[in-house]
Structure formats: C-alpha cells, structure tokens
Design a protein around this motif. Structure first.
Motif, PDB file in Angstrom:
ATOM      1  N   ASP A 158       0.804  -1.224   0.000  1.00 57.67           N
ATOM      2  CA  ASP A 158       0.000   0.000   0.000  1.00 57.67           C
ATOM      3  C   ASP A 158       0.838   1.275   0.000  1.00 57.67           C
ATOM      4  O   ASP A 158       0.383   2.333  -0.433  1.00 57.67           O
ATOM      5  N   ARG A 159       2.063   1.222   0.560  1.00 59.21           N
ATOM      6  CA  ARG A 159       2.949   2.398   0.552  1.00 59.21           C
ATOM      7  C   ARG A 159       4.379   1.928   0.346  1.00 59.21           C
ATOM      8  O   ARG A 159       4.742   0.809   0.739  1.00 59.21           O
ATOM      9  N   PRO A 197      -2.712  -9.448   3.724  1.00 58.61           N
ATOM     10  CA  PRO A 197      -2.493  -9.844   5.113  1.00 58.61           C
ATOM     11  C   PRO A 197      -1.550  -8.872   5.807  1.00 58.61           C
ATOM     12  O   PRO A 197      -0.698  -8.257   5.158  1.00 58.61           O
ATOM     13  N   GLY A 198      -1.733  -8.781   7.111  1.00 56.68           N
ATOM     14  CA  GLY A 198      -0.743  -8.090   7.927  1.00 56.68           C
ATOM     15  C   GLY A 198       0.329  -9.102   8.311  1.00 56.68           C
ATOM     16  O   GLY A 198       0.881  -9.768   7.443  1.00 56.68           O
ATOM     17  N   LEU A 243      -8.354  -0.457   8.515  1.00 54.80           N
ATOM     18  CA  LEU A 243      -8.446   0.865   9.124  1.00 54.80           C
ATOM     19  C   LEU A 243      -7.059   1.507   9.237  1.00 54.80           C
ATOM     20  O   LEU A 243      -6.855   2.668   8.878  1.00 54.80           O
ATOM     21  N   LEU A 244      -6.109   0.688   9.734  1.00 53.06           N
ATOM     22  CA  LEU A 244      -4.756   1.198   9.908  1.00 53.06           C
ATOM     23  C   LEU A 244      -4.175   1.658   8.561  1.00 53.06           C
ATOM     24  O   LEU A 244      -3.587   2.739   8.443  1.00 53.06           O
ATOM     25  N   MET A 245      -4.373   0.829   7.534  1.00 51.13           N
ATOM     26  CA  MET A 245      -3.800   1.171   6.236  1.00 51.13           C
ATOM     27  C   MET A 245      -4.520   2.364   5.605  1.00 51.13           C
ATOM     28  O   MET A 245      -3.941   3.096   4.809  1.00 51.13           O
TER      29      MET A 245
END
Lengths: 261, 490
Positions: A158-159, A197-198, A243-245
């Motif tokens: 994502d980043r 996945p985290g 949410l975190l991402m």
C-alpha cells in the motif's frame, strides 16, 4: 470410487494453490478441502507437499474420492514451464474454480542497503510468478465465464516505506495487476480477490523485526475462504489492518518521508 | 516434450440440459487426417479425446472436462444419395435435419429419429438412438448398411453387419469410446406423404397406458405416452401415428416439400415461440407443473379424447424442437433426464412405484414420457422387450444432492425389475449399477474391444471415467469382483 459422493450432479469444485507447502497456502488447502474442494498443490518443496496431500486425502478422501489432492513440483520463477503445467493440472483435475497465487518471498534489507539481487528475487517470486500463473488462469476463467482468482498481496504494497523498497514494489505491482485483472474479467463473471495480510505466523515472519496483531495462517485462510464466497474485491486480514492502512495511505508525503518504518 | 494446446481452443461445453458445465480444448476438424493427427497429439501429451456432435446428450457422454473434445460438426457433407434405393452416404457431422431436408422431396424419411432433429448422425449412432417406433423399426443402427471408422490406433475400418461385424455391433452404441465414424451409409424409409395421421386418447392410469402401448402398437407406426408426473396414478395421454399410404394423401407433392414441413413461429398466431421458454419458466416448479399438467390432462380427456387429426412429419416427430430453447425454461441450473427400460412383465408396477417414490421425495418429474421397445444385439444396448419411462428433472443448486439420492433409489427399483439404462441420457448412474445391468460378459467384451481399438485409452469422456474405466483399467480384473468391492465400501 463408488464410495465417493461425486457425480455429474454433485461435482466437487477444484482449487489450485501456487505456494501451498506452508503458511497461508497450506492452511488454505485444509480450509478449502473442508469446504469440499479438490486441490492442485504447487510448490518447490515436494516432500512437504506430499505430506500435506496425504493429510488432506486422509481427511477428505472418503468424501471427495481418491486423488482429491494432487501435488505438482514447480519453481515459480521457471516461468516458461507454467503453461504446460497449467495444461497438465487442468487435464488431471478436469476443472478449476479457484486459483490462489500465494508464493511469496521477503528478503530483509537494511535501511541503507541496496541489493539488486534481493530485490530481483522478490519481484521474480512475488510479481512475475503471479503474472505467469494468473495470466493462464485468467484466460481459462474468461472462457468459462466463472471462477475466483485470488492473489495474496500484502499490506506492504500500500505504501513504499524506508524499510522494504523491493518487497513493497513487488506487492504494489501485484495489487495493481490484480485490480487490472478484476477490471478486465468482472464483465465475464470472473471474481478477482486481492488479499492483504498483515503479520501472519509463517516462515516469512521469522525475518520480521517488529510485529503486532499477529494471526495464525488458519485465521487468514478462514478470512480468505469467506471472502471468496462473498466475492469480495479486496480484503485485509485481520480486518483491522484495513483501518490502519487507510490512515497510513493518507499520511502526507512530507510526514511519511520523515518516518522510520 | 509437451505440446501446448492453445488456450484459445478452450470452450465452455455442456450437456443438452445445461446442468453439467465443463471447459475443454475444442477441435473441429474437416478431414480424417486431422482426426488422426489429433489422436497423435493426445497420445504425445497423455491427454484424451472425447467425440462430440451437436451436444444433445442429456448427461456427460460428450464431455471431457479439461481435455480435448473432437467436435465433428464441420464434417457435414452428404457424400452420396440414390433416390432410387433410398440409400444415403454421409459424413458423421450431418444432422438428422440435413438428411430429411435433403431427401424428403424424393419421398424418403429417416427410419428412426429422435425427439429433436439436431443430433448429428455420428452422435446418433454413437448412442444408437431410438424413436417413437422402436418396437417396430428398432434402433437407428439397424438401418445402417455400412460405415467407415478411424480407430485410435490409426487403423481405418469398414464395417457392415457381415464384414467386421463385431466392430459393427460395438462401435454403434458404444458412446464414441472405440472409434470415430468417418462415413455412414444409411437406408432411408420410403414414404408417400409428408403427413401422419395421429390418434390421441387419455389414459387415467399408468398401467392402462402401458397396456395400450403394447396392445395397440400393431395398429400404428409410432406410439408414445405422456405421463403426468404429479399425479399419483400416472395419468396421461397417448399419441399414436401412422404414415399415410397410397392415395391417402391427395397432394404428396405439397406435403413432401420443405415449404410445408415448417414449424410455426408463433402460438395461436400471436405469441412468438422464441419467447415461449421465458414464460414457461414460471411454471417450472411443483405447483406450476401440477397446474399445467392438470389442464393438459383434462384437455386430453375431453376435447382431444379419441380424436384423429393430420399432422406434418416434423411436427409429430420433433416435439422437442417445437418450442425453441425449451430447455432454458428449466432455469439456470438446467435439467437432467432419468430414463430407464423395463421388461413387459415388471414395467407397469415398477414405473408406478418410481413415479410415486419421486412424488414422495418432493421431486415429481415435470415431464414423463413412455415408449414401447424391442431388444437389439448391439454391445451396450439399452432396449428391452418392454417399455421405457423418461423423467425430466429441473436441477437447482438446492436439489442436486436430493436428485442424486432419488436416482440411487430409482436405480435399485430398475435393477430389481431387470431393467436397463441408456448412456445418452445418463447423469446419475454409478460404477456398480453399470456392472449389474450390463453384466460381466458385456463388460469383458468392451474391455477386449477397448484394448484392440484403443490400447492407449485415447478416447475418453467424463461418462467413461465415471462408469467404464474401472472395468477397463481397474485393479479388479473382473467386473464382478469390482462390484463386490464397491458394495463392501458402501
């Protein structure tokens, strides 16, 4: 044969898992076998695959019939071998309903390390291997106007972060590729799922520095199977990563480039 | 070395009822040499080849999931026609429709036709189809004078009832598992009119209907019964028909023309028939079928009872083509047909029991059809000296397992009554049931023929792998042993 409940009226769907010998792939194999899927298991490590297949046959064989889990040895960077192997798998299993690309490689690099060999290896496994396999599956699914393509990407895509440029790139590319496939194929009735996945307790995690919200591969597999059924487009597992991402994706660059992770 | 089959060849292929869906590499050759080449391709790559005509099998007989399907529809040339003798020689992809449209003006009609005109002759002979005149005319195979076939070994054979007669009586009816027909020579029936005279009468009970089929068969050329599957007594209606002879048709030149042999485009001059299936789907449920069947039965028992009328050959014979895409009215899950063949003595009781069992399970058949049959000497013959009952079933995601369970129950009734089954229709049989109705000797013969014609097992279908492969390649050498093993496993 007569004891299996398979018939033209009650066929069992088939899932192909690339990168099935451990971690999320292995857990997903167990989960899908429990849901009535026959399985094609692809990985380099055939000894582990054979063990997995034996366990799956023991658990699901009476219901799904002999040969309900088949093993195929393959290195995902051997791109040229993919079409022939895909043809063989389709012929031996007769059908494909779910194709999961789970093969993944994380080579830790230092904050000031620039190692092309490591970056290349990650892109080859995480991205190019996925393109080689999913391009085949996409063509099949478009023609059968059905099917689920699942790519195991990562929150890391994502980043771009200071800690993992190569890995971030490989997963970002995979996520973008999956989005493009979704846009190509949804009009043909094909479902494309991007899984992010985290931290999951797998071999890959052993090299990770700081971890939190760690889940088991079984929990991830449960989320993935549910998302396939619900035809979700993108999922985070566990879900709170979403949410975190969301927050992380919106951190402005002038802040983000000063952060240490 | 593996040859890569182009993914562009992948095609969605299903059964007639759209209830069994597969993807396979489809090849559509026009030359015999291409078929031979395809066999070599399959052999090099450990793949198998299924033969497919126009896909009118109700089950998985023309499917080969994930592998190669050889579609013969482009081999559709009429090679020779002699209007003096009525002998026609065709390529296997020629359809029944092509044949009758070609020969009708000369006063010839296929001696045996199915309920739809679209099957290819290759497919029809692979299954050895029958019509509503089976007790009189036998199966289509009985009207074949000769055929040529390419075996997977590469050998080309010419077969007649006398020459290579073992192959003649096994390639016909063995579901395309021994060789590919490359040309077929068929004797057609001389007719004197494009019309038939139809008699219709209602039958309040199934036993009475079957008795009528038997008793009145001598008076007619065709006879067929419709059974109301929602009715406890199996009430229904019989349609019987005769060809017109001599001067019974005053305008044979007119009735034997293609202009005359057309199915109307509309119902009652209003509703386009192409849209009918869409409206029919609202009645394809238990109450809807009960309503339609009840209305149909009372029509047959009142207005239509003991009526005679004249109908064109195609309107009488090709009922399934009367409503285009009728099979789509069964909805997304499609349909299957369960057809069995029972001897004269046991048929009436067993069929009534089957109808009632289906009703008890909440799965009444939405279309029941009975016919009268006679035995034939083809290897996998489905016919007996007796009756058949075909039961159509709507398939939904929710009823697949229940349908299979019902079929398993019906199979036991059929076996106990000394009955047989038909590969063109089947999608529910199991390995052990096949051995119990075909018997050891037939399966041993098939095994030997397979070894001779197709030692590398290149010709395979989903049906073959489901029902026959265990007897050809199985660990158990004798079918009887395999039956015992599967019974023990159950």
């Amino acid at each position: 044969m007569a004891s299996s409940t398979r018939s033209p009226l009650t066929p069992s769907p088939v899932a192909l898992i690339i990168g099935a010998s451990s971690g999320i792939g292995e857990a997903l194999a167990h989960r899908l076998a429990g849901d009535g899927y026959r399985l094609a298991l692809v990985a380099r490590r055939t000894d582990r695959l054979e063990q997995l297949a034996a366990a799956l046959e023991a658990a699901a064989g009476p219901r799904l019939g002999p040969g309900c889990a088949r093993v195929y040895a393959h290195d995902v960077t051997d791109y040229a071998a993919v079409p022939a192997l895909f043809q063989k798998i389709l012929a031996e299993l007769g059908r494909l309903d779910v194709v999961v690309y789970n093969a993944g490689l994380l080579q830790p690099v230092g904050l000031d390390e620039y190692d092309f060999a490591k970056d290349r290896a990650m892109l080859e496994v995480n991205t190019l291997g996925a393109l080689a396999w999913l391009n085949q599956a996409a063509q099949l699914f478009e023609r059968q106007r059905a099917g689920h393509l699942v790519g195991i990407s990562s929150v890391a895509g994502d980043r771009g972060r200071v800690g993992a440029p190569g890995y971030n790139t490989s997963k970002a590319a995979l996520s973008t590729y999956l989005e493009a496939l979704r846009n190509r194929l949804s009009r043909h009735g094909v479902h494309v799922l991007t899984v992010k996945p985290g931290f999951v307790r797998t071999e890959m995690l052993k090299t990770a520095a700081r971890t939190f919200w760690v889940i088991t591969p079984e929990q991830a597999a449960k989320d993935i199977a549910a998302a396939v059924r619900a035809r979700r487009q993108v999922i985070y597992t566990p879900a709170r990563w979403g949410l975190l991402m969301f927050v992380i994706r919106h951190i402005p660059s002038f802040v983000f480039r000063r952060l240490k992770f | 070395m593996t040859d890569l089959l182009p993914l562009d060849r992948l095609a969605s292929l299903d059964n007639f009822g759209h209830s069994i869906k597969t993807v396979a590499y489809r090849y559509r050759p026009t030359q015999v040499a291409e078929i031979a080449e395809l066999f070599r391709l399959a052999e090099r790559n450990s793949l198998s080849v299924a033969l497919r005509g126009s896909g009118r099998s109700y089950g998985d007989a023309a499917l080969n999931a994930g592998q190669i399907v050889l579609d013969i529809q482009r081999m559709n040339r009429i090679l020779e026609w002699d209007p003096g003798t009525g002998v026609i020689k065709v390529e296997p992809g020629v359809t029944l429709q092509q044949i009758w449209q070609y020969t009708l003006e000369d006063g010839y009609w296929p001696p045996v036709v199915s309920g739809t005109m679209f099957p290819t002759l290759g497919g029809a002979l692979g299954m050895n189809i029958h019509g509503k005149n089976n007790w009189r005319a036998g199966t289509l195979g009985e009207h074949v004078l000769a055929f040529t076939a390419l075996l997977p070994t590469g050998e080309e054979v010419t077969c007649t009832p006398e020459q290579n007669s073992d192959l003649f009586y096994s390639l016909i009816g063995s579901a395309g598992l021994l060789g590919v027909f490359t040309s077929i020579t068929l004797k057609l029936k001389k007719i004197h009119s494009g019309n038939v005279r139809v008699s219709a009468w209602a039958t309040p009970k199934l036993a009475g209907m079957l008795q009528d089929l038997d008793q009145f068969k001598a008076d007619y050329d065709y006879i067929v019964g419709w059974v109301d599957g929602t009715n406890r007594n199996g009430r229904g209606q019989i349609h019987a028909a005769d060809y017109l002879h001599g001067d019974e048709d005053t305008h044979p030149g007119k009735t034997l023309s293609l202009d005359y042999q057309t199915l109307p485009d509309t119902f009652f001059g209003l509703m386009p028939k192409s849209a009918m299936w869409f409206f029919m789907q609202f009645f394809m449920n238990n109450p809807g079928t009960w309503l339609v069947n009840t209305a149909k039965y009372w029509m047959s028992a009142t207005l239509e009872h003991r009526k005679q009328y004249i109908q064109s050959l195609i309107a009488f014979n090709f009922l399934l083509d009367y409503v285009p895409n009728w099979e789509r009215s069964y909805g997304r899950g499609g349909l299957i047909q369960y057809q069995s063949f029972l001897p004269l003595a046991t048929g009436p009781d067993a069929y009534l029991e089957m109808l009632r069992r289906a009703q008890k399970r909440g799965l009444p058949t939405y279309l029941g059809v009975t016919k009268r049959h006679r035995p034939d000497k083809f290897l996998f013959t489905h016919a007996v000296d007796g009756y058949s009952l075909a039961m159509d079933y709507k398939v939904t995601n929710g009823n697949r397992a229940r349908l299979q369970a019902l079929a398993n129950e019906l199979n036991e009734i059929v076996l106990a009554a000394g009955g047989r089954f038909y590969f063109a229709k089947d999608s529910t049989l199991t390995v052990d049931v096949v051995a119990r109705y075909l018997g050891d000797e037939t399966l041993q013969r098939f095994r030997a023929l397979k070894q001779r014609c197709d030692p590398h097992r290149l010709l395979q279908t989903d049906l073959y792998r489901r029902l026959l492969r265990p007897y050809v390649d199985g660990d158990a050498p004798a079918p009887s042993a395999l039956v015992a093993a599967s019974a023990a496993a159950d």
